[in-house]
Design an enzyme around this catalytic site. Structure first.
Site, mmCIF file in Angstrom:
data_model
loop_
_atom_site.group_PDB
_atom_site.id
_atom_site.type_symbol
_atom_site.label_atom_id
_atom_site.label_comp_id
_atom_site.label_asym_id
_atom_site.label_seq_id
_atom_site.Cartn_x
_atom_site.Cartn_y
_atom_site.Cartn_z
ATOM 1 N N ASP A 85 9.586 24.520 28.088
ATOM 2 C CA ASP A 85 9.120 25.848 27.632
ATOM 3 C C ASP A 85 9.574 26.144 26.201
ATOM 4 O O ASP A 85 8.801 26.655 25.401
ATOM 5 C CB ASP A 85 9.471 26.973 28.619
ATOM 6 C CG ASP A 85 10.943 27.155 28.914
ATOM 7 O OD1 ASP A 85 11.755 26.294 28.493
ATOM 8 O OD2 ASP A 85 11.290 28.155 29.563
ATOM 9 N N GLY A 88 21.660 32.153 41.201
ATOM 10 C CA GLY A 88 22.273 31.102 40.401
ATOM 11 C C GLY A 88 21.879 29.700 40.826
ATOM 12 O O GLY A 88 22.521 28.726 40.452
ATOM 13 N N GLY A 125 18.802 28.462 40.255
ATOM 14 C CA GLY A 125 17.690 28.005 39.433
ATOM 15 C C GLY A 125 16.331 28.415 39.979
ATOM 16 O O GLY A 125 15.304 27.904 39.546
ATOM 17 N N SER A 157 15.420 31.560 39.859
ATOM 18 C CA SER A 157 15.092 32.733 39.043
ATOM 19 C C SER A 157 15.181 34.063 39.766
ATOM 20 O O SER A 157 14.286 34.902 39.685
ATOM 21 C CB SER A 157 13.694 32.592 38.453
ATOM 22 O OG SER A 157 13.830 32.179 37.142
ATOM 23 N N ASP A 185 10.030 31.720 33.399
ATOM 24 C CA ASP A 185 10.455 32.347 34.654
ATOM 25 C C ASP A 185 9.761 33.685 34.862
ATOM 26 O O ASP A 185 9.142 33.938 35.889
ATOM 27 C CB ASP A 185 11.966 32.569 34.660
ATOM 28 C CG ASP A 185 12.731 31.271 34.532
ATOM 29 O OD1 ASP A 185 12.083 30.213 34.533
ATOM 30 O OD2 ASP A 185 13.968 31.323 34.426
HETATM 31 P P1 ADP Z 1 19.087 32.563 38.855
HETATM 32 O O1 ADP Z 1 18.135 33.369 38.021
HETATM 33 O O2 ADP Z 1 18.946 31.098 38.675
HETATM 34 O O3 ADP Z 1 19.072 32.940 40.301
HETATM 35 P P2 ADP Z 1 21.014 33.889 37.205
HETATM 36 O O4 ADP Z 1 22.481 33.699 37.007
HETATM 37 O O5 ADP Z 1 20.116 33.838 36.041
HETATM 38 O O6 ADP Z 1 20.557 32.881 38.336
HETATM 39 O O7 ADP Z 1 20.791 35.328 37.874
HETATM 40 C C1 ADP Z 1 21.561 35.737 38.992
HETATM 41 C C2 ADP Z 1 22.026 37.148 38.772
HETATM 42 O O8 ADP Z 1 20.912 38.076 38.861
HETATM 43 C C3 ADP Z 1 22.986 37.632 39.848
HETATM 44 O O9 ADP Z 1 24.307 37.229 39.582
HETATM 45 C C4 ADP Z 1 22.799 39.144 39.741
HETATM 46 O O10 ADP Z 1 23.514 39.667 38.639
HETATM 47 C C5 ADP Z 1 21.324 39.290 39.461
HETATM 48 N N1 ADP Z 1 20.588 39.441 40.740
HETATM 49 C C6 ADP Z 1 19.685 38.583 41.268
HETATM 50 N N2 ADP Z 1 19.227 39.035 42.470
HETATM 51 C C7 ADP Z 1 19.860 40.200 42.711
HETATM 52 C C8 ADP Z 1 19.838 41.161 43.779
HETATM 53 N N3 ADP Z 1 19.095 40.985 44.874
HETATM 54 N N4 ADP Z 1 20.633 42.246 43.653
HETATM 55 C C9 ADP Z 1 21.395 42.439 42.563
HETATM 56 N N5 ADP Z 1 21.464 41.559 41.545
HETATM 57 C C10 ADP Z 1 20.721 40.458 41.599
HETATM 58 MG MG MG Z 2 18.082 33.350 35.905
#
Ligand code: ADP
Ligand code: MG
Length: 393
Positions: A38, A124, A126, A128, A174
């Site tokens: 991307d 976390g 991947g 999204s 994403d």
């Molecule tokens: P990924 O996007 O790969 O899952 P990231 O680290 O980019 O991982 O994003 C994860 C973060 O997004 C979480 O630590 C939180 O801060 C936020 N998040 C994701 N889903 C939720 C949710 N259901 N409620 C609150 N925060 C969320």
């Molecule tokens: Mg992310």
């Protein structure tokens, strides 16, 4: 997800009635092929998942923005007239970033809102969950405020929220996939022009299995930035042959073969080769899927993994073990790491009849090799962000 339970939780947080609560959903996403492309201006082929983020939201009369999540303890409450303009390293940053970017785009909140978030995307890994959260927030606010929703603009706004407010330097894929997803379709995106096309993802008789290595992606930030720098360096050098070049993925493999002698650093050359060939694999994948040729698509998935492992060097032992074990199952027609790498998930395309064996055998062998228990999600490809009606009960 138990909707009645969510309604009860919303009531407990905010009041003893359920009047006027609206429900929204945004999916997570998996990239089928086109990894580390991307930011190199090429093609990617993600799909939206049925795993996702639900949002319950209701306007309030007291000009307060109140945020709660089923997955995180931190509650937050702000006056919409004095919203924070910088991050606090809490999950609420994603929501505040979206509100901030909406304001910058001339779409401010004109009233307060109470919100409850509930997701079933592993954080976390991947897949999204962050983009899903941003996009569901933006879509809901825009809908309730009566602003028109342009899905590409929503994706871009959400990306700015993540890049600028949260401070994570991610590409557009994403948020774009989460906004534009379509059931039983992948999304072919030109990350340079943002031109996109829905590609039928008809996998009758097969299932997409996402395997979570459950390895924390420790190195990912520094390594990601290093890869970006190496790609920029390759473009600068390749300009000796193609002065107009702006992105690596704009080169065909023939052009790359003709020009690669100017890349004096072996590592930089390897990185560039991955980008050019991976980009071609995305185009080949689109053609294969349009013809319903899943076997060819599976081979392209395998080649993508090899390239990410050997040329781009963003795989790790856990991902390699999981992919190897996946391919050892009769009925697997393709398996690769997906996402930025150094942990996170693999995706495999597996004959439906072999799914159970896959989950058991790959799970047991992976755990024996690594000492870590993996998770598997047998996934269907879902729709992009939307408002949902409350299920009748
Ligand atoms: P990924 O996007 O790969 O899952 P990231 O680290 O980019 O991982 O994003 C994860 C973060 O997004 C979480 O630590 C939180 O801060 C936020 N998040 C994701 N889903 C939720 C949710 N259901 N409620 C609150 N925060 C969320
Ligand atoms: Mg992310």
């Amino acid at each position: 997800m138990d909707m009645n339970n969510l309604l009860r939780l919303f009531e407990q947080h905010y009041s003893f009635n359920q009047e006027g609560i609206r429900l929204f959903h945004a999916p997570g996403r998996v990239n089928l092929i086109g990894e580390h492309i991307d930011y190199n201006g090429g093609y990617v082929l993600p799909a939206a998942l049925q795993l996702g983020t639900y949002l319950l939201i209701r306007a309030n009369a007291d000009r307060m923005l109140r945020l709660a999540s089923v997955q995180f303890e931190q509650l937050a409450s702000f006056s919409i007239d004095e919203l924070p303009t910088s991050k606090s390293d809490e999950w609420t940053d994603y929501a505040l970033g979206v509100v901030h970017e909406m304001k910058m785009a001339g779409q401010p909140l004109t009233t307060g809102y109470d919100l409850l978030v509930a997701g079933n995307i592993p954080n976390g890994a991947g897949l999204s969950s962050s983009a899903s959260l941003e996009v569901v927030m933006g879509y809901a606010f825009m809908t309730l405020e009566g602003y028109s929703v342009d899905r590409t603009a929503l994706a871009q706004l959400s990306q700015r929220a993540e890049n600028k407010f949260v401070g994570v330097n991610s590409g557009i894929m994403d948020q774009f996939a989460v906004s534009h997803g379509k059931q039983d379709h992948a999304i072919f995106i030109d990350c340079d022009s943002l031109h996109y096309e829905h590609v039928p993802f008809q996998i009758q008789g097969y299932k997409l299995i996402i395997g979570n290595t459950n390895k924390r992606r420790g190195l990912v930030d520094s390594q990601y930035n290093e890869r970006r720098t190496q790609c920029d360096e390759a473009v600068v050098q390749l300009k000796q042959v193609f002065p107009e070049l702006t992105y690596l993925a704009h080169l065909t493999s023939e052009q790359f073969q003709q020009a690669k002698h100017v890349l004096t650093d072996r590592i930089v050359c390897q990185r560039a080769e991955h980008v050019v060939l991976e980009n071609e694999r995305v185009k080949q994948s689109m053609a294969a899927l349009q013809q319903g040729d899943l076997l060819t698509f599976g081979e392209l998935m395998n080649a993508s993994h090899e390239s990410l492992r050997d040329l781009y060097e963003v795989s790790c032992e856990e991902l390699d073990v999981m992919v190897q074990e996946a391919r050892a199952i009769k009925g697997t027609i393709g398996s690769r790491m997906t996402g930025a790498g150094f942990g996170g998930c693999t995706i495999s395309l597996v004959e439906q009849a072999a799914v159970e064996e896959f989950v058991q055998t790959v799970g047991a062998n992976y755990e024996r090799h690594t000492g870590v228990r993996p998770d598997f999600y047998v996934c269907d490809v879902g729709d992009g962000v939307m408002e949902l009606q409350w299920p009748n009960n």
